[in-house]
Structures are given as structure tokens and as C-alpha cells.
Design a protein around this motif. Structure first.
Motif, PDB file in Angstrom:
ATOM      1  N   TYR A   1      38.833   7.296  76.670  1.00  0.00           N
ATOM      2  CA  TYR A   1      37.400   7.142  76.492  1.00  0.00           C
ATOM      3  C   TYR A   1      37.143   7.303  74.996  1.00  0.00           C
ATOM      4  O   TYR A   1      37.384   8.362  74.427  1.00  0.00           O
ATOM      5  CB  TYR A   1      36.651   8.189  77.320  1.00  0.00           C
ATOM      6  N   VAL A   2      36.700   6.220  74.360  1.00  0.00           N
ATOM      7  CA  VAL A   2      36.661   6.149  72.904  1.00  0.00           C
ATOM      8  C   VAL A   2      35.222   6.011  72.412  1.00  0.00           C
ATOM      9  O   VAL A   2      34.439   5.250  72.963  1.00  0.00           O
ATOM     10  CB  VAL A   2      37.504   4.942  72.407  1.00  0.00           C
ATOM     11  N   TYR A   3      34.916   6.783  71.341  1.00  0.00           N
ATOM     12  CA  TYR A   3      33.585   6.650  70.744  1.00  0.00           C
ATOM     13  C   TYR A   3      33.659   6.800  69.228  1.00  0.00           C
ATOM     14  O   TYR A   3      34.616   7.328  68.685  1.00  0.00           O
ATOM     15  CB  TYR A   3      32.602   7.664  71.340  1.00  0.00           C
TER      16      TYR A   3
ATOM     17  N   PHE B   1      47.894  -0.551  76.280  1.00  0.00           N
ATOM     18  CA  PHE B   1      47.078   0.416  77.019  1.00  0.00           C
ATOM     19  C   PHE B   1      46.252  -0.383  78.021  1.00  0.00           C
ATOM     20  O   PHE B   1      45.735  -1.447  77.694  1.00  0.00           O
ATOM     21  CB  PHE B   1      46.168   1.189  76.070  1.00  0.00           C
ATOM     22  N   THR B   2      46.133   0.118  79.235  1.00  0.00           N
ATOM     23  CA  THR B   2      45.437  -0.650  80.265  1.00  0.00           C
ATOM     24  C   THR B   2      44.089  -0.068  80.676  1.00  0.00           C
ATOM     25  O   THR B   2      43.310  -0.730  81.349  1.00  0.00           O
ATOM     26  CB  THR B   2      46.318  -0.771  81.528  1.00  0.00           C
ATOM     27  N   LYS B   3      43.820   1.183  80.262  1.00  0.00           N
ATOM     28  CA  LYS B   3      42.562   1.824  80.656  1.00  0.00           C
ATOM     29  C   LYS B   3      41.847   2.372  79.425  1.00  0.00           C
ATOM     30  O   LYS B   3      41.999   3.539  79.075  1.00  0.00           O
ATOM     31  CB  LYS B   3      42.831   2.929  81.676  1.00  0.00           C
ATOM     32  N   THR B   4      41.085   1.498  78.751  1.00  0.00           N
ATOM     33  CA  THR B   4      40.304   1.925  77.600  1.00  0.00           C
ATOM     34  C   THR B   4      38.828   1.686  77.870  1.00  0.00           C
ATOM     35  O   THR B   4      38.445   0.668  78.444  1.00  0.00           O
ATOM     36  CB  THR B   4      40.734   1.180  76.310  1.00  0.00           C
ATOM     37  N   TYR B   5      38.017   2.654  77.467  1.00  0.00           N
ATOM     38  CA  TYR B   5      36.582   2.615  77.725  1.00  0.00           C
ATOM     39  C   TYR B   5      35.824   2.900  76.435  1.00  0.00           C
ATOM     40  O   TYR B   5      36.093   3.906  75.767  1.00  0.00           O
ATOM     41  CB  TYR B   5      36.205   3.650  78.794  1.00  0.00           C
ATOM     42  N   ASN B   6      34.897   2.031  76.092  1.00  0.00           N
ATOM     43  CA  ASN B   6      34.110   2.167  74.878  1.00  0.00           C
ATOM     44  C   ASN B   6      32.710   2.668  75.206  1.00  0.00           C
ATOM     45  O   ASN B   6      32.055   2.144  76.102  1.00  0.00           O
ATOM     46  CB  ASN B   6      34.025   0.812  74.162  1.00  0.00           C
ATOM     47  N   LEU B   7      32.257   3.672  74.451  1.00  0.00           N
ATOM     48  CA  LEU B   7      30.906   4.196  74.612  1.00  0.00           C
ATOM     49  C   LEU B   7      29.928   3.278  73.873  1.00  0.00           C
ATOM     50  O   LEU B   7      29.941   3.217  72.645  1.00  0.00           O
ATOM     51  CB  LEU B   7      30.815   5.624  74.062  1.00  0.00           C
ATOM     52  N   ILE B   8      29.115   2.551  74.620  1.00  0.00           N
ATOM     53  CA  ILE B   8      28.127   1.638  74.030  1.00  0.00           C
ATOM     54  C   ILE B   8      27.150   2.451  73.172  1.00  0.00           C
ATOM     55  O   ILE B   8      26.575   3.426  73.638  1.00  0.00           O
ATOM     56  CB  ILE B   8      27.359   0.870  75.130  1.00  0.00           C
ATOM     57  N   GLY B   9      27.002   2.036  71.916  1.00  0.00           N
ATOM     58  CA  GLY B   9      26.069   2.720  71.022  1.00  0.00           C
ATOM     59  C   GLY B   9      26.629   3.962  70.367  1.00  0.00           C
ATOM     60  O   GLY B   9      25.955   4.598  69.563  1.00  0.00           O
ATOM     61  N   GLY B  10      27.857   4.335  70.717  1.00  0.00           N
ATOM     62  CA  GLY B  10      28.506   5.495  70.109  1.00  0.00           C
ATOM     63  C   GLY B  10      27.789   6.804  70.359  1.00  0.00           C
ATOM     64  O   GLY B  10      26.954   6.920  71.258  1.00  0.00           O
ATOM     65  N   ILE B  11      28.105   7.786  69.518  1.00  0.00           N
ATOM     66  CA  ILE B  11      27.538   9.121  69.704  1.00  0.00           C
ATOM     67  C   ILE B  11      26.022   9.132  69.490  1.00  0.00           C
ATOM     68  O   ILE B  11      25.324  10.008  70.000  1.00  0.00           O
ATOM     69  CB  ILE B  11      28.243  10.170  68.808  1.00  0.00           C
TER      70      ILE B  11
END
Length: 104
Positions: A63-65, A84-94
Motif C-alpha cells: 500500500y503506497v502513498y 510485484f502483483t499486489k500494489t495499491y496506490n492511495l488516490i490523492g496521497g496523504i
């Protein structure tokens, strides 16, 4: 890579026992506040960034931000290309995060 809202990001991360939370901002940005349990790998530190990413376990979920979502999206794309097969991006960041933050 999957793009997630703050709410979905929090829920999915909390539901996984071995998920890893990655903060790809600079150390100066991290000092302004970070999400608890986040591991910092600065995407702007080109050489060490790739070395640190290569050492991560590809079987885990990441889970990346960042500050606003751009650098974390780029990180997810790089990770996906590396297998890597399971990456998740936080929309809008912190800046869009509505969960707990630790201020240094």
C-alpha cells in the motif's frame, strides 16, 4: 496496481496481516507527518530506491502513498514491472488521507 480512495485504502490495508505500507516521500516530507507503520523509501533517491524495492518480498501486498498520489502511482508502476502483483496506490496521497497521522 489498484487505485484506492482513502477509505478503501484503510479498509483493505487493515484487513491484511502481512501487508506493507510504503511512504515514498522525502525524509523532509515524512517529518511533517506520516501514517503509522509506514516504511519510508524515498523515490527521489534514485540509486537506493531501486535497491530497497528489489529487496522487498514480492508475495506481499504493498500500500503506497506520497504527498498527492503521483510518485506513489509511479512507484506502483515500477513495482508492477518488477514482478510485484499486489500494489495499491492511495488516490490523492496523504493530503486526501483521513486516517491517523503521526507528526514528528
Amino acid at each position: 496496481m489498484e487505485e484506492l480512495s482513502s477509505k478503501d485504502f484503510q479498509e483493505k490495508y487493515a484487513a491484511e496481516d502481512e501487508a506493507v505500507l510504503l511512504d515514498v516521500r522525502t525524509p523532509e516530507e515524512v517529518e511533517e507527518g506520516y501514517i503509522p507503520e509506514a516504511q519510508n523509501i524515498n523515490i527521489l533517491a534514485a540509486g537506493s530506491f531501486m535497491e530497497e524495492i528489489q529487496q522487498l518480498d514480492k508475495s506481499k501486498s504493498y500500500y503506497v502513498y506520497c504527498r498527492s498520489g503521483g510518485r506513489s502511482s509511479q512507484t506502483c508502476q515500477i513495482m508492477d514491472q518488477m514482478g510485484f502483483t499486489k500494489t495499491y496506490n492511495l488516490i490523492g496521497g496523504i493530503t486526501e488521507w483521513d486516517g491517523p497521522v503521526i507528526n514528528s
